[in-house]
Design a protein around this motif. Structure first.
Motif, PDB file in Angstrom:
ATOM      1  N   GLY A 121     -60.680  -0.963 -48.484  1.00  0.00           N
ATOM      2  CA  GLY A 121     -59.598  -0.279 -47.792  1.00  0.00           C
ATOM      3  C   GLY A 121     -59.748  -0.302 -46.283  1.00  0.00           C
ATOM      4  N   GLU A 122     -60.988  -0.478 -45.791  1.00  0.00           N
ATOM      5  CA  GLU A 122     -61.210  -0.590 -44.351  1.00  0.00           C
ATOM      6  C   GLU A 122     -60.782  -1.958 -43.825  1.00  0.00           C
ATOM      7  OE1 GLU A 122     -65.231   0.457 -43.266  1.00  0.00           O
ATOM      8  OE2 GLU A 122     -65.411   1.785 -45.015  1.00  0.00           O
ATOM      9  N   ASP A 123     -60.798  -2.937 -44.706  1.00  0.00           N
ATOM     10  CA  ASP A 123     -60.515  -4.314 -44.286  1.00  0.00           C
ATOM     11  C   ASP A 123     -59.038  -4.665 -44.337  1.00  0.00           C
ATOM     12  OD1 ASP A 123     -63.152  -5.320 -43.726  1.00  0.00           O
ATOM     13  OD2 ASP A 123     -63.555  -5.276 -45.878  1.00  0.00           O
ATOM     14  N   PHE A 124     -58.278  -4.001 -45.210  1.00  0.00           N
ATOM     15  CA  PHE A 124     -56.899  -4.423 -45.436  1.00  0.00           C
ATOM     16  C   PHE A 124     -55.927  -3.243 -45.462  1.00  0.00           C
ATOM     17  CE2 PHE A 124     -59.657  -7.497 -47.600  1.00  0.00           C
ATOM     18  CZ  PHE A 124     -59.240  -8.679 -46.989  1.00  0.00           C
ATOM     19  N   SER A 125     -54.805  -3.425 -44.771  1.00  0.00           N
ATOM     20  CA  SER A 125     -53.620  -2.592 -45.014  1.00  0.00           C
ATOM     21  C   SER A 125     -52.822  -3.386 -46.037  1.00  0.00           C
ATOM     22  CB  SER A 125     -52.821  -2.380 -43.725  1.00  0.00           C
ATOM     23  OG  SER A 125     -53.604  -1.690 -42.785  1.00  0.00           O
ATOM     24  N   THR A 126     -53.063  -3.122 -47.287  1.00  0.00           N
ATOM     25  CA  THR A 126     -52.719  -4.054 -48.358  1.00  0.00           C
ATOM     26  C   THR A 126     -51.222  -4.222 -48.536  1.00  0.00           C
ATOM     27  OG1 THR A 126     -54.716  -3.244 -49.444  1.00  0.00           O
ATOM     28  CG2 THR A 126     -53.286  -4.651 -50.733  1.00  0.00           C
ATOM     29  N   LEU A 127     -50.830  -5.479 -48.738  1.00  0.00           N
ATOM     30  CA  LEU A 127     -49.423  -5.800 -48.982  1.00  0.00           C
ATOM     31  C   LEU A 127     -48.918  -5.105 -50.236  1.00  0.00           C
ATOM     32  CD1 LEU A 127     -49.334  -9.671 -48.344  1.00  0.00           C
ATOM     33  CD2 LEU A 127     -48.452  -7.876 -46.851  1.00  0.00           C
ATOM     34  N   ASP A 128     -47.671  -4.724 -50.209  1.00  0.00           N
ATOM     35  CA  ASP A 128     -47.013  -4.096 -51.359  1.00  0.00           C
ATOM     36  C   ASP A 128     -45.623  -4.724 -51.469  1.00  0.00           C
ATOM     37  OD1 ASP A 128     -47.108  -0.808 -52.689  1.00  0.00           O
ATOM     38  OD2 ASP A 128     -45.568  -2.302 -53.098  1.00  0.00           O
ATOM     39  N   ASP A 129     -45.430  -5.596 -52.461  1.00  0.00           N
ATOM     40  CA  ASP A 129     -44.146  -6.276 -52.575  1.00  0.00           C
ATOM     41  C   ASP A 129     -43.824  -6.553 -54.036  1.00  0.00           C
ATOM     42  OD1 ASP A 129     -45.716  -8.497 -53.280  1.00  0.00           O
ATOM     43  OD2 ASP A 129     -45.618  -9.372 -51.279  1.00  0.00           O
ATOM     44  N   HIS A 130     -42.800  -7.367 -54.276  1.00  0.00           N
ATOM     45  CA  HIS A 130     -42.344  -7.629 -55.637  1.00  0.00           C
ATOM     46  C   HIS A 130     -43.377  -8.381 -56.462  1.00  0.00           C
ATOM     47  CE1 HIS A 130     -41.404 -11.395 -53.560  1.00  0.00           C
ATOM     48  NE2 HIS A 130     -41.442 -11.975 -54.740  1.00  0.00           N
ATOM     49  N   ARG A 131     -44.306  -9.063 -55.793  1.00  0.00           N
ATOM     50  CA  ARG A 131     -45.296  -9.849 -56.536  1.00  0.00           C
ATOM     51  C   ARG A 131     -46.415  -8.965 -57.083  1.00  0.00           C
ATOM     52  NH1 ARG A 131     -45.276 -13.726 -53.265  1.00  0.00           N
ATOM     53  NH2 ARG A 131     -43.737 -14.895 -54.459  1.00  0.00           N
ATOM     54  N   ALA A 132     -46.782  -7.944 -56.353  1.00  0.00           N
ATOM     55  CA  ALA A 132     -47.827  -7.023 -56.801  1.00  0.00           C
ATOM     56  C   ALA A 132     -47.844  -5.811 -55.874  1.00  0.00           C
ATOM     57  CB  ALA A 132     -49.197  -7.703 -56.798  1.00  0.00           C
ATOM     58  N   SER A 133     -48.180  -4.665 -56.449  1.00  0.00           N
ATOM     59  CA  SER A 133     -48.278  -3.447 -55.638  1.00  0.00           C
ATOM     60  C   SER A 133     -49.577  -3.446 -54.850  1.00  0.00           C
ATOM     61  CB  SER A 133     -48.229  -2.214 -56.534  1.00  0.00           C
ATOM     62  OG  SER A 133     -49.413  -2.136 -57.329  1.00  0.00           O
ATOM     63  N   ALA A 134     -49.614  -2.627 -53.818  1.00  0.00           N
ATOM     64  CA  ALA A 134     -50.827  -2.504 -53.008  1.00  0.00           C
ATOM     65  C   ALA A 134     -51.986  -1.985 -53.838  1.00  0.00           C
ATOM     66  CB  ALA A 134     -50.563  -1.591 -51.807  1.00  0.00           C
ATOM     67  N   ALA A 135     -51.713  -1.016 -54.693  1.00  0.00           N
ATOM     68  CA  ALA A 135     -52.779  -0.454 -55.530  1.00  0.00           C
ATOM     69  C   ALA A 135     -53.350  -1.506 -56.474  1.00  0.00           C
ATOM     70  CB  ALA A 135     -52.237   0.737 -56.319  1.00  0.00           C
ATOM     71  N   TYR A 136     -52.476  -2.311 -57.054  1.00  0.00           N
ATOM     72  CA  TYR A 136     -52.933  -3.368 -57.955  1.00  0.00           C
ATOM     73  C   TYR A 136     -53.788  -4.373 -57.206  1.00  0.00           C
ATOM     74  CZ  TYR A 136     -52.747  -7.534 -60.907  1.00  0.00           C
ATOM     75  OH  TYR A 136     -53.086  -8.648 -61.642  1.00  0.00           O
ATOM     76  N   ARG A 137     -53.313  -4.796 -56.048  1.00  0.00           N
ATOM     77  CA  ARG A 137     -54.056  -5.788 -55.280  1.00  0.00           C
ATOM     78  C   ARG A 137     -55.439  -5.264 -54.897  1.00  0.00           C
ATOM     79  NH1 ARG A 137     -48.660  -7.651 -52.823  1.00  0.00           N
ATOM     80  NH2 ARG A 137     -48.685  -9.918 -53.169  1.00  0.00           N
ATOM     81  N   LEU A 138     -55.494  -4.023 -54.461  1.00  0.00           N
ATOM     82  CA  LEU A 138     -56.772  -3.457 -54.037  1.00  0.00           C
ATOM     83  C   LEU A 138     -57.725  -3.357 -55.218  1.00  0.00           C
ATOM     84  CD1 LEU A 138     -57.799  -2.499 -51.285  1.00  0.00           C
ATOM     85  CD2 LEU A 138     -57.218  -0.173 -51.956  1.00  0.00           C
ATOM     86  N   SER A 139     -57.225  -2.945 -56.362  1.00  0.00           N
ATOM     87  CA  SER A 139     -58.062  -2.839 -57.558  1.00  0.00           C
ATOM     88  C   SER A 139     -58.560  -4.207 -58.002  1.00  0.00           C
ATOM     89  CB  SER A 139     -57.273  -2.172 -58.683  1.00  0.00           C
ATOM     90  OG  SER A 139     -58.022  -2.123 -59.878  1.00  0.00           O
ATOM     91  N   VAL A 140     -57.658  -5.179 -58.044  1.00  0.00           N
ATOM     92  CA  VAL A 140     -58.047  -6.524 -58.458  1.00  0.00           C
ATOM     93  C   VAL A 140     -59.055  -7.129 -57.496  1.00  0.00           C
ATOM     94  CG1 VAL A 140     -57.188  -8.900 -58.666  1.00  0.00           C
ATOM     95  CG2 VAL A 140     -55.978  -7.037 -59.790  1.00  0.00           C
ATOM     96  N   ALA A 141     -58.840  -6.944 -56.192  1.00  0.00           N
ATOM     97  CA  ALA A 141     -59.764  -7.497 -55.208  1.00  0.00           C
ATOM     98  C   ALA A 141     -61.185  -6.975 -55.425  1.00  0.00           C
ATOM     99  CB  ALA A 141     -59.286  -7.159 -53.796  1.00  0.00           C
ATOM    100  N   GLY A 142     -61.311  -5.674 -55.666  1.00  0.00           N
ATOM    101  CA  GLY A 142     -62.627  -5.111 -55.931  1.00  0.00           C
ATOM    102  C   GLY A 142     -63.239  -5.673 -57.197  1.00  0.00           C
ATOM    103  N   ASN A 143     -62.420  -5.830 -58.220  1.00  0.00           N
ATOM    104  CA  ASN A 143     -62.931  -6.385 -59.478  1.00  0.00           C
ATOM    105  C   ASN A 143     -63.406  -7.827 -59.319  1.00  0.00           C
ATOM    106  OD1 ASN A 143     -62.311  -3.990 -60.748  1.00  0.00           O
ATOM    107  ND2 ASN A 143     -60.376  -4.712 -61.613  1.00  0.00           N
ATOM    108  N   LEU A 144     -62.712  -8.594 -58.482  1.00  0.00           N
ATOM    109  CA  LEU A 144     -63.105  -9.990 -58.288  1.00  0.00           C
ATOM    110  C   LEU A 144     -64.450 -10.096 -57.578  1.00  0.00           C
ATOM    111  CD1 LEU A 144     -59.699 -11.658 -57.298  1.00  0.00           C
ATOM    112  CD2 LEU A 144     -60.830 -11.618 -59.529  1.00  0.00           C
ATOM    113  N   VAL A 145     -64.666  -9.251 -56.573  1.00  0.00           N
ATOM    114  CA  VAL A 145     -65.974  -9.254 -55.898  1.00  0.00           C
ATOM    115  C   VAL A 145     -67.067  -8.885 -56.891  1.00  0.00           C
ATOM    116  CG1 VAL A 145     -67.366  -8.171 -54.100  1.00  0.00           C
ATOM    117  CG2 VAL A 145     -64.971  -8.732 -53.648  1.00  0.00           C
TER     118      VAL A 145
END
Length: 491
Positions: free
Chosen positions: A440-464
């Motif tokens: 959350g410190e690194d990104f003001s996460t995008l939120d659009d029709h492709r994916a929500s900000a919450a989803y992107r942030l959760s997925v990003a953490g899971n990928l790491v």
């Protein structure tokens, strides 16, 4: 700069096209100029494959046919190639083997998409390698059957593409190659006038001079993005400069330490070398677009257009790649990660040309992972793209480079996460959890029709977390649903 018509082969004859608007697509030329309507217009954005044609060029000493989306392929881009459409396959009254196999296996449904399937399979047939099911599915990933008729189509493909090609195109291959060689004059091409033109310089000096004279001209590599500006955004592009004839930009070279990719090198051309970096890279390149997209689109173009959801920039950033730029006679280099300034804005002057990318190869103590998250496996835009490279010393991370696409307005490193991982063992789940919490410190996460900000942030953490778990275990087999391709590297 030489003014001469675009020249290409079609039906065994040389076609000279001149006086056409710069934005003319191959599809429009076929359907409106030549009234060859077998090539269909579907999506108009290179996604459905109904407009697929084949382009023949001499590569590595042999004639090769590649699929292309005629709807977003500019007419000027096929200079020096052979154009083959679905009308050109039958030998008199005798159907082409691919066409006959589709008939025999009932592989045609409503029929609208069938010409595109035929042309994709024609290119696979010409490879003559005895295609297996995986090869067939990969070649058809860019063709959509709206009637869910894939099983008989795949059966037909396996039947037709199981042996060496024996059709009229294969039999006259030597003559076609000679005719194409006669077209390869090495001249600069300029069709139009100073107000509106399609240009295809043959040297980097000529390209640099032209772009200095017309800094507002649109540079085109494979047109897999610019083509949509024309068909979907309805932009009026008066001056188009194609990079595909510039010999220096077509170069691909490597040393023990790095791979240098010219800006006009396509995904398909770069894949064999890039895929040896890691199996994840080979899989990423296989999933990037379709065969039609990979044989046209360029890695340089993917970087130069600055898309926040491009698949290649996160990988290049994680690997520490550099970009080379030229403006007139001035040449400069900078890290790929600093090339992106803000959404839609790059560190590139008007008229400046991206000429090449230098990509360091992973070292023996470095571990690389690349994950693409999208709604479908093949030919889809990323919701989140992550590339991670870590160097281990005595079982602990002493350097981490983690880059994401789809998280912000530009491809971007996760600097806070990287810092938190220094000195951490890749199997220390608690420490990794604390590092991931800093996304959350690194990104003001995008939120659009492709994916929500919450989803992107959760997925990003899971990928790491997943990447480091794999590196700690030294095994990917239990964490992957899709098979990996390419040569193995550090596990």
């Amino acid at each position: 700069m030489t003014t001469r018509p675009i020249r290409f082969l079609h039906r065994g004859a040389v076609v000279e096209a001149q006086g056409f608007p710069p934005m003319t697509t191959v599809l429009d030329w076929l359907r409106l100029d030549r009234r060859l309507t077998g090539t269909k217009e579907g999506c108009g954005e290179g996604d459905c494959g109904a407009c697929t044609v084949a382009l023949g060029r001499v590569k590595h000493g042999r004639l090769a046919y590649e699929p292309a989306n005629a709807c977003i392929l500019l007419l000027g881009q096929i200079d020096g190639a052979e154009l083959v459409t679905v009308e050109d396959l039958a030998d008199g009254e005798r159907l082409h083997p691919v066409q006959q196999a589709l008939v025999d296996h009932h592989g045609s449904q409503c029929g609208f998409c069938t010409p595109g399937f035929v042309m994709s399979l024609f290119t696979l047939y010409q490879e003559g390698a005895g295609a297996d099911r995986d090869a067939v599915l990969d070649r058809l990933a860019g063709n959509l059957c709206r009637c869910t008729g894939y099983r008989p189509i795949v059966d037909a493909a396996l039947a037709a593409c199981s042996a060496a090609p024996d059709d009229a195109h294969a039999r006259r291959g030597a003559a076609t190659a000679a005719a194409l060689a006669a077209l390869a004059d090495g001249d600069d091409v300029f069709v139009g006038n100073e107000e509106a033109f399609f240009a295809a310089p043959a040297s980097l000096d000529a390209l640099a001079a032209l772009m200095q004279r017309h800094p507002d001209a649109t540079l085109v590599g494979g047109a897999t993005d610019v083509g949509l500006w024309i068909t979907k955004h309805l932009r009026a592009l008066a001056r188009i400069v194609h990079t595909g004839r510039v010999a220096e930009l077509r170069a691909l070279s490597q040393t023990d330490e790095a791979l240098t990719i010219g800006a006009a090198v396509t995904y398909a051309e770069a894949a064999p070398a890039l895929g040896t970096f890691d199996p994840d890279v080979a899989l990423l390149l296989q999933r990037l677009g379709s065969a039609q997209v990979r044989t046209a689109g360029t890695i340089g173009g993917n970087v130069a257009n600055g898309s926040p959801i491009g698949d290649m920039p996160p990988l290049l950033i994680a690997l520490g790649a550099e970009v080379s730029l030229r403006h007139g006679e001035t040449v400069r280099r900078l890290p790929v990660e600093t090339f992106f300034l803000a959404y839609g804005r790059q560190d590139r002057l008007p008229g400046e040309i991206l000429t090449s990318l230098t990509v360091p190869k992973p070292g023996a103590d470095e571990h690389l992972r690349a994950f693409k998250i999208a709604k479908r496996h093949d030919q889809d835009i990323s919701s989140v793209m992550m590339a991670l490279k870590v160097r281990l010393t005595e079982g602990r991370i002493n350097e981490a480079r983690i880059a994401f696409g789809g998280m912000a307005g530009i491809p971007k490193r996760a600097a806070a996460v990287e810092a938190a991982l220094e000195g951490v063992a890749p199997d220390d789940s608690a420490a990794i959890g604390r590092a991931v919490a800093r996304l959350g410190e690194d990104f003001s996460t995008l939120d659009d029709h492709r994916a929500s900000a919450a989803y992107r942030l959760s997925v990003a953490g899971n990928l790491v977390t997943k990447a480091l778990a794999e590196i700690a275990a030294g095994d990917r087999s239990t964490t992957r649903l899709a098979p990996l391709g390419g040569a193995s590297h550090a596990a």
